[in-house]
Design an enzyme around this catalytic site. Structure first.
Site, PDB file in Angstrom:
ATOM      1  N   CYS A 142      -0.484  41.482  60.017  1.00 56.45           N
ATOM      2  CA  CYS A 142      -0.785  40.549  58.891  1.00 56.45           C
ATOM      3  C   CYS A 142       0.213  39.380  58.440  1.00 56.45           C
ATOM      4  O   CYS A 142      -0.008  38.332  58.467  1.00 56.45           O
ATOM      5  CB  CYS A 142      -1.426  41.427  57.717  1.00 56.45           C
ATOM      6  SG  CYS A 142      -2.262  42.652  58.214  1.00 56.45           S
ATOM      7  N   HIS A 165      -0.693  38.538  51.019  1.00 52.87           N
ATOM      8  CA  HIS A 165       0.119  39.568  51.794  1.00 52.87           C
ATOM      9  C   HIS A 165       1.389  38.571  52.235  1.00 52.87           C
ATOM     10  O   HIS A 165       1.807  38.757  53.426  1.00 52.87           O
ATOM     11  CB  HIS A 165      -0.550  40.056  52.981  1.00 52.87           C
ATOM     12  CG  HIS A 165       0.056  41.283  53.540  1.00 52.87           C
ATOM     13  ND1 HIS A 165      -0.180  41.987  54.493  1.00 52.87           N
ATOM     14  CD2 HIS A 165       1.266  41.894  53.029  1.00 52.87           C
ATOM     15  CE1 HIS A 165       0.346  42.868  54.594  1.00 52.87           C
ATOM     16  NE2 HIS A 165       1.356  43.071  53.876  1.00 52.87           N
TER      17      HIS A 165
END
Length: 560
Positions: A99, A155
């Protein structure tokens, strides 16, 4: 799922009947919406439309390479199939295996080795974020008049306020800061007792939105609201980073309807999540058309990494999975859909990497790329739109100096050029080289999902000879990485090892700090959020120390 072409022609009444673009989700009735649109036109619509395109970048989370209809999946994705068929499919498109790395490279145009994020992901309890000295894509787009909005998963770190999306170029932010969480409650536990709420609107916890709405639908409603309230004559950048189809595997009940026959519970849930995501993207597309953006828009769709078979994802026939540098971890579903494309309905097999969106989109937006920004991405618009050759000939997939070292790796195995204990991967033209420990390497065929639970009996495995730490593949001829050519072509191995060594000389130190106990949401009102505050006393003492040092130096000079 009703075909997109049919939906586009339905009346507003039909749209409401099928649940697409429901006005009540925007808080408007049909009459109110029309009045709002008219008002916007009168109030904001003066002047000619901008020549700058509206940019909509949609990032799916953990979608496997096979998990789209046009790659042969049993999961129906009519929206994605239609948008891709009418646009340009990217069939030699690469991202990063996890991610944070993919998101950081998209937003900066730089490889991980040039931002210090080359190891793993940013953990919720780490005092870490995308380094503040990196210029971001939304910052560059704001410079040339774009309104910039982010909806979904960030993130990229949040330990201090300066790391938050609204401080990194976005006018507005609605979404989560962490890598995963409950789709309905938006609650996340990083470890036992370290739990908190993770839904934000701009810089504050979005408690008002804690209504138990499934995140894919909630984020889509937010996108619709943004489009309904913005003036389509002014350029907009929308970064929509859906949480789906990342674990935990959750979906509203109605999306299971077509997938009762899938015995594997993880695959069934995953299929339902992807069906919901496909519908959401249809709703976004309809909103772009409804509010006058579509004809001057560029829609880019991408997964952030490969699928995770143990969580229902499939990368077949590619090898490996999320978190690895095999093709199954880094080769992604991707396409561009836009009325502005010259070669619509085509397939691009040229090399494209996620870092390329940064320079490509800035150039399309009529922005300037500063000479002192050393990018790793290339402007690939002509490659995509006109079918020209890609300016890209290589990709540094990564060099991770602190990942678990391969036991049998050595400088000798790397011909004295490279220590093969280090995890790394590089692509140059047709060739791909991996060193160190490249991760889970099975091929996971569709039959692996045929039973009720996870089943690895069907997986194909290769038993490498002991001590193996170098692999070479011709990816063009062997995209499934079945024939290792490292012993047959040692000169090619040496060339690629030298290229790795050259890249490594430009790497910055790895940023991967230990946990900070101050990150515990219990200390922050039960919310995950910025916790780091510099000690004012320490700051003052540092300043006074510096001043005293300068005084001492001056006195020494005088004495001399």
């Amino acid at each position: 799922m009703v075909a997109v072409g049919v939906l586009a022609g339905l009346s507003v009444l039909s749209l409401l009947t099928y649940g697409y673009l429901a006005w009540d989700s925007l808080g408007l009735g049909p009459g109110d919406a029309e009045a709002t649109r008219t008002g916007l036109g009168e109030e904001l619509g003066a002047g000619a439309p901008s020549s700058q395109p509206h940019i909509i970048f949609i990032l799916a989370d953990d979608q496997g390479f096979r998990d789209v209809g046009y790659h042969g999946s049993e999961i129906r994705t009519p929206t994605l199939d239609k948008l891709a068929a009418e646009g340009v499919k990217l069939e030699n498109y690469y991202v990063q295996p996890m991610c944070t790395p993919s998101r950081s490279q998209f937003i900066t145009g730089k490889y991980q080795i040039h931002t210090g994020l080359q190891h793993s992901i940013i953990r919720p309890t780490q005092p870490n974020c995308l380094p503040l000295d990196n210029v971001t894509l939304p910052q560059k787009l704001k410079e040339v008049g774009y309104s910039t909005h982010m909806v979904g998963k960030w993130h990229l770190g949040f330990y201090r306020r300066e790391c938050m999306p609204t401080q990194r170029g976005f006018d507005t932010f609605f979404g989560s800061l962490l890598g995963s969480g409950d789709y309905y409650t938006h609650f996340k536990c990083d470890s036992p007792g370290i739990c908190g709420y993770d839904l934000y609107e701009n810089d504050n916890a979005a408690w008002d939105h804690d209504n138990g709405i499934y995140s894919t639908q909630m984020y889509t409603q937010k996108v619709q609201q943004i489009l309904a309230s913005h003036n389509p004559r002014k350029p907009i950048f929308l970064y929509i980073a859906y949480q789906a189809v990342h674990s935990p595997l959750q979906a509203p009940g109605k999306y299971f309807e077509h997938y009762r026959s899938i015995n594997n519970i993880n695959r069934r849930r995953y299929a339902a999540m992807l069906a919901c995501l496909d519908e959401a993207i249809n709703n976004v597309t309809l909103a772009l058309k409804k509010y006058g953006y579509y004809e001057n828009s560029i829609i880019i769709y991408s997964s952030d990494n490969g699928g995770q078979p143990m969580a229902g994802g499939s990368n077949w026939p590619l090898r490996g999975s999320k978190g690895t540098y095999w093709e199954g971890g880094i080769r992604a579903v991707g396409f561009v859909h836009s009325p502005l494309l010259k070669n619509k309905g085509s397939v691009c097999k040229e090399l494209v990497h996620i870092t390329d969106w940064f320079p490509t989109l800035i150039t399309l937006a009529e922005g300037q790329i500063d000479e002192d920004i050393q990018l790793d991405g290339y402007d690939i618009w002509e490659t995509i739109s006109e079918g020209r050759r890609s300016p890209r000939v290589d990709i540094l997939h990564n060099i991770d100096p602190i990942y678990t070292k391969a036991k049998n790796g050595s400088w000798a195995a790397g011909y004295g050029i490279w220590n093969t204990a280090i995890q790394s991967a590089i692509r140059v033209n047709h060739w791909k080289l991996l060193t160190g420990n490249p991760g889970y390497s099975d091929w996971v065929p569709p039959q692996a999902f045929s039973n009720a639970g996870p089943n690895r009996w069907h997986n194909e495995r290769v038993s490498w000879s002991a001590g193996k730490t170098v692999w070479l593949f011709n990816i063009t001829a062997d995209p499934y990485e079945r024939v290792d050519l490292s012993a047959r072509y040692p000169d090619v191995v040496k060339q690629l090892l030298r290229r790795l060594s050259q890249f490594n000389k430009t790497a910055v130190p790895v940023r991967y700090p230990p946990k900070d106990p101050r990150s515990n949401p219990k200390l922050n009102g039960g919310v995950w959020g910025p916790w780091f505050k510099e000690d004012k006393k320490k700051k003052k003492s540092d300043k006074s120390k510096g001043a005293n040092k300068q005084k001492k130096n001056k006195n020494k000079k005088k004495a001399n």
